[in-house]
Scaffold this motif. Structure first.
Motif, short mmCIF file in Angstrom:
data_model
loop_
_atom_site.label_atom_id
_atom_site.label_comp_id
_atom_site.label_asym_id
_atom_site.label_seq_id
_atom_site.Cartn_x
_atom_site.Cartn_y
_atom_site.Cartn_z
N SER A 1 0.84 -1.20 0.00
CA SER A 1 0.00 0.00 0.00
C SER A 1 0.87 1.24 0.00
N ILE A 2 0.28 2.34 -0.47
CA ILE A 2 0.93 3.64 -0.45
C ILE A 2 -0.04 4.63 0.19
N GLY A 3 0.48 5.72 0.63
CA GLY A 3 -0.32 6.75 1.29
C GLY A 3 0.49 7.30 2.43
N SER A 4 0.08 7.01 3.64
CA SER A 4 0.85 7.41 4.82
C SER A 4 1.98 6.40 5.01
N GLY A 5 2.89 6.40 4.08
CA GLY A 5 3.99 5.46 4.09
C GLY A 5 3.87 4.46 2.96
N LEU A 6 4.92 3.72 2.74
CA LEU A 6 4.98 2.65 1.75
C LEU A 6 5.12 1.35 2.52
N THR A 7 4.16 0.45 2.38
CA THR A 7 4.11 -0.75 3.20
C THR A 7 3.97 -2.01 2.36
N PHE B 1 -7.93 -2.03 -1.90
CA PHE B 1 -8.55 -1.49 -0.70
C PHE B 1 -8.12 -0.04 -0.50
N ALA B 2 -8.94 0.68 0.25
CA ALA B 2 -8.63 2.04 0.69
C ALA B 2 -9.07 2.14 2.14
N GLY C 1 -2.28 11.05 15.72
CA GLY C 1 -1.87 10.67 14.38
C GLY C 1 -3.05 10.21 13.56
N TYR C 2 -2.90 10.32 12.26
CA TYR C 2 -3.92 9.84 11.33
C TYR C 2 -3.24 9.51 10.01
N GLY C 3 -3.90 8.72 9.22
CA GLY C 3 -3.33 8.34 7.94
C GLY C 3 -4.38 7.77 7.01
N ALA C 4 -3.98 7.66 5.76
CA ALA C 4 -4.82 7.08 4.72
C ALA C 4 -3.91 6.29 3.78
N ARG C 5 -4.47 5.24 3.19
CA ARG C 5 -3.69 4.48 2.22
C ARG C 5 -4.59 3.73 1.26
N ILE C 6 -4.03 3.44 0.10
CA ILE C 6 -4.68 2.58 -0.88
C ILE C 6 -3.71 1.44 -1.16
N GLY C 7 -4.25 0.28 -1.45
CA GLY C 7 -3.35 -0.85 -1.64
C GLY C 7 -3.94 -1.98 -2.44
N LEU C 8 -3.11 -3.00 -2.63
CA LEU C 8 -3.45 -4.20 -3.37
C LEU C 8 -3.26 -5.43 -2.49
N ASN C 9 -4.10 -6.41 -2.69
CA ASN C 9 -3.96 -7.73 -2.06
C ASN C 9 -3.96 -8.77 -3.16
N TYR C 10 -3.01 -9.68 -3.11
CA TYR C 10 -2.97 -10.79 -4.03
C TYR C 10 -3.12 -12.08 -3.24
N ARG C 11 -4.19 -12.82 -3.51
CA ARG C 11 -4.44 -14.08 -2.79
C ARG C 11 -3.44 -15.14 -3.26
N LEU C 12 -2.75 -15.70 -2.28
CA LEU C 12 -1.75 -16.73 -2.60
C LEU C 12 -2.45 -18.06 -2.88
N PRO C 13 -1.91 -18.82 -3.82
CA PRO C 13 -2.53 -20.11 -4.14
C PRO C 13 -2.41 -21.12 -3.01
#
Length: 156
Positions: free
Chosen positions: A27-33, A123-124, A144-156
Motif C-alpha cells: 500500500s501507499i499513502g501514509s507510508g509505503l508498506t 482497498f482504501a 496521528g492519522y493516515g490514509a492508504r490505498i493498496g493491493l492484495n494478491y491471494r496466494l494459491p
C-alpha cells in the motif's frame, strides 16, 4: 501415550475448518508498506506489515517500522461489490544511532475493499489514534492519522 497424543492431534485436525486464505500485498499513502494478510475466519483477518518508508540508512541512524492490524467485515454490508470493514492495530518504529528512539501508534481503522478478479483485490482505508514517541530528546504524545490505498494478491 504416543497413541493418545496422535489421536488427539487427528481429532483436532478433523474439527478445524479448512485453511484460510492468505494474501501478500502493498500500500501507499501514509507510508509505503508491504504486508502479509491471513484470514482468521470468513469475516476477519490479521495483517502484518513492514513500513518501508521507515526503513532507512541515514549515515548514523538505522530506522525500522512495522505493524499489525486486526480487520473485520461489517456484517451484512456489500455496497455494489465494495466491502466495508473496520479494525484496530498497532504500528511501531525504532531508530538507532545518531537519533535513538521508539515510536508507537495504536489506532482504529475503517476501509473499503473490492475484489477485482479471483486473486486480486484493492482497498482504501483511513486510520487514527494517539502517536507516542520516546527518544533521547524526550517524549512526545500527539494525535496521528493516515490514509492508504493498496493491493492484495491471494496466494494459491
Amino acid at each position: 501415550m504416543k497413541k493418545l497424543t496422535l489421536l488427539a492431534t487427528l481429532a483436532l485436525a478433523a474439527s478445524t475448518p479448512a485453511l484460510a486464505d492468505n494474501y501478500f500485498g502493498g500500500s501507499i499513502g501514509s507510508g509505503l508498506t508491504l504486508h502479509y494478510q491471513s484470514d482468521l475466519d470468513a469475516t476477519s483477518a490479521i495483517r502484518y506489515g513492514l513500513n518501508l518508508s521507515a526503513l532507512g540508512f541515514n549515515f548514523n541512524t538505522l530506522s525500522l517500522g512495522g505493524g499489525v492490524d486486526y480487520l473485520a467485515n461489517i456484517s451484512g454490508q456489500n455496497l455494489g461489490g465494495l466491502n466495508p470493514y473496520y479494525g484496530f492495530g498497532l504500528d511501531a518504529g525504532v531508530a538507532l544511532g545518531g537519533t535513538t528512539g521508539v515510536s508507537v501508534y495504536p489506532h482504529v481503522l475503517g476501509g473499503l475493499s473490492y475484489n477485482v478478479t479471483a486473486p486480486l483485490g484493492v482497498f482504501a482505508e483511513l486510520n487514527a489514534g494517539p502517536s507516542i514517541a520516546i527518544g533521547g530528546s524526550g517524549t512526545g504524545i500527539g494525535f496521528g492519522y493516515g490514509a492508504r490505498i493498496g493491493l492484495n494478491y491471494r496466494l494459491p
